[in-house]
Scaffold this active site. Structure first.
Site, PDB file in Angstrom:
ATOM      1  N   THR A 164       0.809  -1.252   0.016  1.00  0.00           N
ATOM      2  CA  THR A 164      -0.041   0.425  -0.363  1.00  0.00           C
ATOM      3  C   THR A 164       0.882   1.333  -0.068  1.00  0.00           C
ATOM      4  O   THR A 164       1.897   1.518   0.610  1.00  0.00           O
ATOM      5  CB  THR A 164      -1.103   0.132   1.292  1.00  0.00           C
ATOM      6  OG1 THR A 164      -2.003  -1.709   1.281  1.00  0.00           O
ATOM      7  CG2 THR A 164      -1.934   1.210   1.244  1.00  0.00           C
ATOM      8  N   THR A 215      -2.017   1.860   6.096  1.00  0.00           N
ATOM      9  CA  THR A 215      -1.234   0.540   5.989  1.00  0.00           C
ATOM     10  C   THR A 215      -1.185  -0.217   6.190  1.00  0.00           C
ATOM     11  O   THR A 215      -0.612  -0.098   7.661  1.00  0.00           O
ATOM     12  CB  THR A 215       0.102   1.166   5.203  1.00  0.00           C
ATOM     13  OG1 THR A 215       0.983  -0.626   4.446  1.00  0.00           O
ATOM     14  CG2 THR A 215       0.458   2.261   5.835  1.00  0.00           C
ATOM     15  N   GLY A 216      -1.039  -1.543   5.899  1.00  0.00           N
ATOM     16  CA  GLY A 216      -1.031  -2.686   6.562  1.00  0.00           C
ATOM     17  C   GLY A 216      -1.175  -4.184   6.545  1.00  0.00           C
ATOM     18  O   GLY A 216      -2.694  -4.418   5.399  1.00  0.00           O
TER      19      GLY A 216
HETATM   20  N1  GLY Z   1      -3.849  -3.424   3.668  1.00  0.00           N
HETATM   21  C1  GLY Z   1      -3.201  -3.028   2.257  1.00  0.00           C
HETATM   22  C2  GLY Z   1      -4.727  -4.384   1.904  1.00  0.00           C
HETATM   23  O1  GLY Z   1      -4.643  -5.140   3.137  1.00  0.00           O
HETATM   24  O2  GLY Z   1      -5.079  -4.507   0.906  1.00  0.00           O
END
Ligand code: GLY
Length: 294
Positions: A164, A215-216
């Site tokens: 991300t 993000t993550g």
């Molecule tokens: N954080 C991006 C996803 O899990 O798709």
């Protein structure tokens, strides 16, 4: 108002070569500089975060746009969300294929679709109706070791890399905006959608509090509606930095999940936090030097 912008290239292990980490940091710095220049010239926070994210989407070592992880069927399905803190308007897309800049399509959804969020076939049809530029999947897949890694999931855990990209900004007029774009998790099931396009999870922007991008591990992040949670913490008086740290603590304690956050609050203070090994980020406040870190 002093302008500020902060961007991230995805929280994760980042146990990759120095060269690839260097490319990620360079892309973050380039995105920050371009966004800052736009803001200093009187451009809107919304334009700045879109521009910054398109630069990150072009970076082949980041999981968004070009360089997105393929799913289990070898397709690239991407998610994106953009939000305007002035009036809480938003545009989002999920599971979109064959576009180089999902964040710009999300922006068009916001202004031109009459809706907030389009997915799958409907998003495709909308992209075609507005003649949004399409590209072959080959242009999104990067011929590097990530494509090889996906065939041997046991050797490299998902968290070993990063995922991300995102940007948040405040403009000269005190307006906030946030943008997040992703290829999702490596080897995900076709049709899987993570936190990134979900309002309040992948991003949130409200002039009254803050703009945030997350993000993550999406399956955990969405359960604590993490970006809105940062805004709520700012609303109780915390700075952007403390609010990000508090939200990461909630993520960890309530779900055991991992991830990262960037934020700018309505006073123009930037913040970030992550509980992964690394998260390439970069920020600039006014005309001060661009800061990079990971
Ligand atoms: N954080 C991006 C996803 O899990 O798709």
């Amino acid at each position: 108002m002093t302008v500020a912008i902060i961007v991230h290239g995805g929280a994760g292990g980042w146990n990759v070569s120095e060269e690839r980490l260097g490319q990620a940091l360079q892309a973050c710095a380039d995105a920050t500089k371009a966004g800052r220049e736009l803001l200093m010239n009187g451009g809107s926070a919304l334009d700045a975060v879109e521009l910054a994210v398109t630069i990150l989407e072009d970076c082949p070592v980041l999981d968004a746009g070009r360089g997105s992880y393929p799913n289990a069927e070898g397709d690239v399905e991407m998610d994106a969300l953009i939000m305007d803190g002035r009036d809480l308007s938003m545009g989002a897309i999920a599971a979109i294929q064959r576009v180089r800049h999902p964040i710009s399509l999300a922006r068009r959804v916001m202004h031109e679709s009459g809706h907030n969020f389009l997915v799958g076939k409907g998003a495709d049809a909308f992209a075609d109706r507005i003649a949004f530029p399409r590209c072959p999947v080959e242009e999104l897949l990067v011929d590097d070791d990530r494509k090889l890694i996906q065939h041997d999931q046991d050797e490299v855990p998902t968290a070993a890399l990063g995922d991300t990209v995102g940007a948040v900004a405040i403009d000269l007029f005190g307006n906030l905006a946030a943008a997040t774009s992703t290829g999702g998790t490596r080897n995900k099931r076709a049709g899987r959608v993570g936190d990134s396009p979900l309002v309040g999870s992948g991003a949130y922007a409200d002039n009254w509090t803050a703009a945030v991008s997350a993000t993550g591990y999406g399956e955990a992040l969405m359960r604590v509606v993490i970006s809105k949670r940062v805004c709520d913490f700012v609303g109780t008086g915390l700075s952007a930095r403390s609010a990000c740290e508090s939200a990461i603590r909630v993520l960890e304690e309530r779900t055991g999940g991992t991830g990262g956050l960037i934020a700018v609050d309505a006073r123009g203070r930037v913040g970030w936090a992550f509980n992964t090994q690394a998260m390439p980020y970069s920020y600039a406040v006014g005309d001060e030097s661009v800061v990079i870190g990971h």
